[in-house]
Design a protein around this motif. Structure first.
Motif, PDB file in Angstrom:
ATOM      1  N   ASP A 545      51.412  49.344   5.273  1.00  0.00           N
ATOM      2  CA  ASP A 545      50.910  50.326   6.228  1.00  0.00           C
ATOM      3  C   ASP A 545      50.217  49.613   7.391  1.00  0.00           C
ATOM      4  N   TYR A 546      50.018  50.334   8.470  1.00  0.00           N
ATOM      5  CA  TYR A 546      49.350  49.732   9.616  1.00  0.00           C
ATOM      6  C   TYR A 546      48.613  50.800  10.412  1.00  0.00           C
ATOM      7  N   SER A 547      47.618  50.333  11.180  1.00  0.00           N
ATOM      8  CA  SER A 547      46.884  51.195  12.098  1.00  0.00           C
ATOM      9  C   SER A 547      47.189  50.771  13.523  1.00  0.00           C
ATOM     10  N   ILE A 548      47.089  51.714  14.440  1.00  0.00           N
ATOM     11  CA  ILE A 548      47.219  51.429  15.866  1.00  0.00           C
ATOM     12  C   ILE A 548      45.808  51.333  16.437  1.00  0.00           C
ATOM     13  N   LEU A 549      45.467  50.184  17.026  1.00  0.00           N
ATOM     14  CA  LEU A 549      44.109  49.918  17.492  1.00  0.00           C
ATOM     15  C   LEU A 549      44.108  49.744  19.006  1.00  0.00           C
ATOM     16  N   GLU A 550      43.224  50.476  19.673  1.00  0.00           N
ATOM     17  CA  GLU A 550      43.104  50.391  21.127  1.00  0.00           C
ATOM     18  C   GLU A 550      41.746  49.797  21.491  1.00  0.00           C
ATOM     19  N   SER A 551      41.751  48.615  22.095  1.00  0.00           N
ATOM     20  CA  SER A 551      40.516  47.983  22.562  1.00  0.00           C
ATOM     21  C   SER A 551      40.215  48.447  23.980  1.00  0.00           C
ATOM     22  N   ASN A 552      38.951  48.811  24.219  1.00  0.00           N
ATOM     23  CA  ASN A 552      38.533  49.283  25.537  1.00  0.00           C
ATOM     24  C   ASN A 552      37.524  48.318  26.142  1.00  0.00           C
ATOM     25  N   TYR A 553      37.598  48.158  27.451  1.00  0.00           N
ATOM     26  CA  TYR A 553      36.717  47.229  28.155  1.00  0.00           C
ATOM     27  C   TYR A 553      36.162  47.890  29.411  1.00  0.00           C
ATOM     28  N   THR A 554      34.923  47.546  29.720  1.00  0.00           N
ATOM     29  CA  THR A 554      34.370  47.858  31.033  1.00  0.00           C
ATOM     30  C   THR A 554      34.493  46.604  31.891  1.00  0.00           C
ATOM     31  N   VAL A 555      34.711  46.789  33.183  1.00  0.00           N
ATOM     32  CA  VAL A 555      34.936  45.649  34.070  1.00  0.00           C
ATOM     33  C   VAL A 555      34.016  45.772  35.279  1.00  0.00           C
ATOM     34  N   ARG A 556      33.289  44.687  35.550  1.00  0.00           N
ATOM     35  CA  ARG A 556      32.475  44.597  36.759  1.00  0.00           C
ATOM     36  C   ARG A 556      33.126  43.602  37.709  1.00  0.00           C
ATOM     37  N   GLU A 557      33.299  44.023  38.932  1.00  0.00           N
ATOM     38  CA  GLU A 557      33.930  43.162  39.930  1.00  0.00           C
ATOM     39  C   GLU A 557      32.917  42.157  40.455  1.00  0.00           C
ATOM     40  N   ALA A 558      33.344  40.909  40.603  1.00  0.00           N
ATOM     41  CA  ALA A 558      32.467  39.855  41.110  1.00  0.00           C
ATOM     42  C   ALA A 558      32.677  39.685  42.610  1.00  0.00           C
ATOM     43  N   ASP A 559      31.594  39.481  43.317  1.00  0.00           N
ATOM     44  CA  ASP A 559      31.646  39.297  44.770  1.00  0.00           C
ATOM     45  C   ASP A 559      31.859  37.815  45.058  1.00  0.00           C
ATOM     46  N   THR A 560      33.119  37.430  45.204  1.00  0.00           N
ATOM     47  CA  THR A 560      33.470  36.023  45.397  1.00  0.00           C
ATOM     48  C   THR A 560      34.405  35.885  46.591  1.00  0.00           C
ATOM     49  N   HIS A 561      34.142  34.886  47.425  1.00  0.00           N
ATOM     50  CA  HIS A 561      35.042  34.593  48.539  1.00  0.00           C
ATOM     51  C   HIS A 561      36.251  33.836  47.996  1.00  0.00           C
ATOM     52  N   ILE A 562      37.436  34.408  48.162  1.00  0.00           N
ATOM     53  CA  ILE A 562      38.653  33.862  47.567  1.00  0.00           C
ATOM     54  C   ILE A 562      39.388  32.998  48.588  1.00  0.00           C
ATOM     55  N   THR A 563      39.801  31.801  48.161  1.00  0.00           N
ATOM     56  CA  THR A 563      40.575  30.903  49.018  1.00  0.00           C
ATOM     57  C   THR A 563      41.765  30.354  48.240  1.00  0.00           C
ATOM     58  N   VAL A 564      42.751  29.840  48.978  1.00  0.00           N
ATOM     59  CA  VAL A 564      43.908  29.172  48.393  1.00  0.00           C
ATOM     60  C   VAL A 564      43.732  27.678  48.593  1.00  0.00           C
ATOM     61  N   ASN A 565      43.857  26.912  47.514  1.00  0.00           N
ATOM     62  CA  ASN A 565      43.667  25.470  47.586  1.00  0.00           C
ATOM     63  C   ASN A 565      44.949  24.748  47.193  1.00  0.00           C
ATOM     64  N   ASN A 566      45.399  23.868  48.086  1.00  0.00           N
ATOM     65  CA  ASN A 566      46.597  23.059  47.823  1.00  0.00           C
ATOM     66  C   ASN A 566      47.797  23.909  47.431  1.00  0.00           C
ATOM     67  N   GLY A 567      47.932  25.048  48.093  1.00  0.00           N
ATOM     68  CA  GLY A 567      49.099  25.888  47.876  1.00  0.00           C
ATOM     69  C   GLY A 567      49.061  26.725  46.614  1.00  0.00           C
ATOM     70  N   ARG A 568      47.904  26.773  45.918  1.00  0.00           N
ATOM     71  CA  ARG A 568      47.797  27.595  44.706  1.00  0.00           C
ATOM     72  C   ARG A 568      46.568  28.491  44.795  1.00  0.00           C
ATOM     73  N   LEU A 569      46.746  29.716  44.336  1.00  0.00           N
ATOM     74  CA  LEU A 569      45.631  30.647  44.211  1.00  0.00           C
ATOM     75  C   LEU A 569      45.181  30.642  42.752  1.00  0.00           C
ATOM     76  N   GLU A 570      43.915  30.312  42.523  1.00  0.00           N
ATOM     77  CA  GLU A 570      43.369  30.258  41.170  1.00  0.00           C
ATOM     78  C   GLU A 570      42.223  31.258  41.052  1.00  0.00           C
ATOM     79  N   LEU A 571      42.257  32.075  39.997  1.00  0.00           N
ATOM     80  CA  LEU A 571      41.226  33.081  39.752  1.00  0.00           C
ATOM     81  C   LEU A 571      40.730  32.972  38.310  1.00  0.00           C
ATOM     82  N   GLN A 572      39.519  33.481  38.088  1.00  0.00           N
ATOM     83  CA  GLN A 572      38.911  33.408  36.757  1.00  0.00           C
ATOM     84  C   GLN A 572      38.125  34.683  36.492  1.00  0.00           C
ATOM     85  N   ALA A 573      38.040  35.071  35.205  1.00  0.00           N
ATOM     86  CA  ALA A 573      37.227  36.219  34.785  1.00  0.00           C
ATOM     87  C   ALA A 573      36.551  35.882  33.463  1.00  0.00           C
ATOM     88  N   PHE A 574      35.306  36.331  33.300  1.00  0.00           N
ATOM     89  CA  PHE A 574      34.607  36.204  32.022  1.00  0.00           C
ATOM     90  C   PHE A 574      34.877  37.444  31.172  1.00  0.00           C
TER      91      PHE A 574
END
Length: 663
Positions: A545-574
């Motif tokens: 048998d199995y259960s269906i599990l739904e994980s829920n998250y709240t998300v806060r947007e970070a105020d970060t100046h985004i740039t492209v370095n050496n032709g790649r866009l890199e992003l991160q989230a905690f």
């Protein structure tokens, strides 16, 4: 077929059920659970099996059929559970087959009486086991020889119950004494050192055991490191005779054991050297860094130190050392922890936090409360007891540690990446347990929720929408259906092998499905693999048998100046979540992924996404509570409109549109 065996040589070890109680430095020797080696009467060295006793291949297999049966016989004990004298206990037996476990009832074992016992109060003696006859004589408190005892003298549901013990006298021969079971005890030698914070100035054995009107004197309580000379043990309890500077006293407090040792200890990071390991932290004698010290004593049991009601440095030994700066006590977790992980983060503190000198160790003379301040974090550390993560920070020209927990207010940025969001687990929805009944899928109640066709499982969209709180909408005259939850939605069309997912009613993105969408007279159905993807859910299995599990998250947007370095866009989230250390080692992670989309595409082979736990170096923490999601993709020279997307499967939980120029 079970065999009845007579064993010639084997040993018995109790299986470890329950948790051993933590002992404070001034607590009585209460034993709550766990397994213990033979010691006096409290943990007997031998038991006699009185009945045929089944044995098992493991400690936790009592619901299975036993491997065989041992016949009545005497066995030697290596360990037993603390509750053996009042209820059923587990014993581990080493046989010619290897280790085996037994679990006899208390009335199915016998224990020989001790050869000698110590009387704690004046005790009448009788010719026979009958108190209706007058006592022949009485003995004052003393040690006496035991010649016999009534059967199962030790077994009672009431510690105040009495048992008949036959003792030898030099002038009247053997006589019977009726003694409370909790007072039937023996004294044996003990040679160990222990710390005591609060010993009575005078206490006899009977007083320590709470017998009659005997009193203990507390006018001048005694503190210090002392030798324990003797131990008095019954089947329920233990009491210790301690040699203090003012004489010998009896106490039920076992003290904090100080073990002799001769070893070398490498001190790598800043570690205070204290004059004592007990009580609240006082100012250190010195601070040690990068030196090897000689350890001549150590304490390996948990101590209650620092602040708060719990032992702070659980399973972290204290060492009595000789160092270049003198003799004293050190603990490798009282100081800058060696296993801390170097980080390069910025913290914006809104919720008040106290700055500590080391994790869980405050500054001695000052208190600095941080609030509405931004600071640099240079290290992260997870304590072994599973408490809050600690961050080493620099603020107002001071360096210290602060506890980190997700409160929805504080901000955090990785200065080596471009932090775009901070997600936090907000709980889980459970669809219920799905069981298979022939070709039907149903709940335990018998309610039908799907079917099986050609070994493929299909679940009802109506049932999924109701239980996972989606709005379901069909288009009149068309075989189309839309499911919406918050800002996320997806469109389905009957007999089609694709879906279109949306965020905030924006332009949709086409997603391929495992199987075509089914529309029949019973309603809409979706293949299980497509359910997992579109609803962003996981399966929790319990056998078939199995259960269906739904994980829920709240998300806060970070105020970060985004740039492209050496032709790649890199992003991160905690991500704030909780994964046990065992599951983390097995590869289990929060189900989130972070992607960068341009015109609905992720950039193909050049797109990279990863999730890592923020864990100690040489980690021994009980859980991982903070994770870092990273993603990157190539961008050609020019202006781009991209979407940073946090999702579980295909379910979008957050998205941000970014206009950026790649140079």
């Amino acid at each position: 077929m079970m065999m009845k065996l007579k064993l010639f040589t084997f040993t018995v070890v109790a299986a470890a059920f329950g948790l051993a109680g933590l002992v404070s430095q001034a607590a009585a020797d209460t034993i709550y659970g766990g397994s213990y080696a033979p010691e006096g009467l409290r943990f007997p060295a031998e038991i006699e099996l009185l009945a045929d006793t089944p044995y098992y291949a493991a400690a936790d297999t009592y619901n299975t059929n036993p491997e065989g049966t041992f016949g009545p016989q005497t066995v030697h004990v290596l360990e037993t559970e603390s509750a053996w004298s009042i209820g059923e206990a587990t014993w581990k037996i080493e046989t010619m087959f290897g280790p085996r476990w037994i679990r006899p009832k208390p009335w199915e074992i016998e224990i020989a009486p001790p050869k000698r016992i110590t009387l704690l109060e004046e005790t009448p003696l009788y010719r026979s086991r009958n108190t209706k006859n007058s006592a022949v004589t009485a003995l004052s408190p003393q040690e006496v020889e035991v010649t016999d005892a009534e059967k199962q003298w030790f077994y009672t549901n009431d510690p105040n119950s009495k048992a008949w013990i036959k003792v030898h006298t030099s002038w009247l021969g053997d006589l019977w004494a009726l003694i409370p079971v909790k007072q039937i005890g023996t004294v044996h030698n003990v040679q160990r050192k222990a710390y005591y914070s609060n010993l009575p100035s005078k206490s006899e054995l009977g007083a320590a055991m709470g017998i009659g009107q005997q009193q203990m004197e507390w006018a001048k309580p005694i503190e210090g490191d002392f030798e324990i000379l003797h131990e008095f043990s019954t089947i329920y309890d233990r009491t210790f005779e301690v040699q203090t500077d003012q004489g010998k006293v009896w106490t039920r407090d076992k003290g904090v054991t100080i073990l002799p040792t001769d070893e070398q200890l490498k001190i790598v990071r800043e570690t205070p050297l204290f004059s004592t390991a007990f009580g609240t932290f006082t100012k250190e004698n010195a601070v040690l860094t990068n030196e090897t010290v000689t350890v001549f004593e150590k304490i390996v049991e948990p101590l209650w130190v620092g602040r708060g009601p719990y032992s702070v440095w659980h399973n972290s030994p204290w060492y009595h050392v000789r160092s270049s700066k003198g003799t004293g006590w050190v603990n490798k977790l009282v100081g800058d922890p060696e296993s801390a992980l170097p980080v390069h983060w910025k913290m914006a503190i809104k919720d008040p936090k106290e700055l500590y000198r080391y994790p869980d160790m405050p500054f001695n003379n000052t208190t600095l409360l941080l609030r509405n301040q931004t600071m640099e974090a240079t290290e992260a550390w997870n304590p072994p007891n599973g408490g809050s993560m600690w961050l080493k920070v620099q603020v107002d020209n001071r360096t210290g540690w602060i506890p980190y927990w997700n409160n929805g207010q504080d901000g955090m940025w990785d200065e080596d990446s471009q932090t775009i969001a901070h997600a936090a687990n907000a709980g889980m929805n459970v669809f219920g347990t799905v069981i298979t009944a022939q070709d039907s899928l149903q709940f335990f109640t018998g309610e039908r929720i799907g079917y099986i066709d050609k070994d493929q499982s299909y679940l009802s969209l109506k049932q999924l929408a109701q239980r996972l709180h989606y709005e379901i909408r069909t288009t009149s005259g068309k075989d189309e259906v839309t499911l919406t939850k918050g800002d996320y939605a997806f469109d389905l069309q009957a007999n089609q092998s694709s879906a279109v997912v949306h965020w905030k009613a924006g332009k949709g993105r086409k997603v391929l499905l495992e199987k075509p969408v089914v529309l029949n007279e019973d309603g809409w159905y979706l293949n299980l693999k497509d359910v997992l993807a579109l609803f962003g859910v996981t399966q929790g299995f319990a056998e078939k048998d199995y259960s269906i599990l739904e994980s829920n998250y709240t998300v806060r947007e970070a105020d970060t100046h985004i740039t492209v370095n050496n032709g790649r866009l890199e992003l991160q989230a905690f991500v704030d979540d909780w994964i046990s250390r065992e599951d983390y080692k097995a590869g289990k992670m929060p189900p989130l992924q972070l992607t960068i989309l341009e015109d609905g595409a992720d950039g193909g082979a050049g797109h990279h996404t990863e999730i890592k736990g923020i864990v100690n170096q040489q980690d021994q923490s009980s859980a991982v509570t903070l994770f870092s999601l990273t993603t990157s993709r190539p961008l050609s020279v020019g202006t781009h409109q991209v979407d940073a997307v946090l999702r579980i499967g295909e379910r979008i939980i957050w998205s941000k549109s970014i206009k950026i120029a790649a140079k």
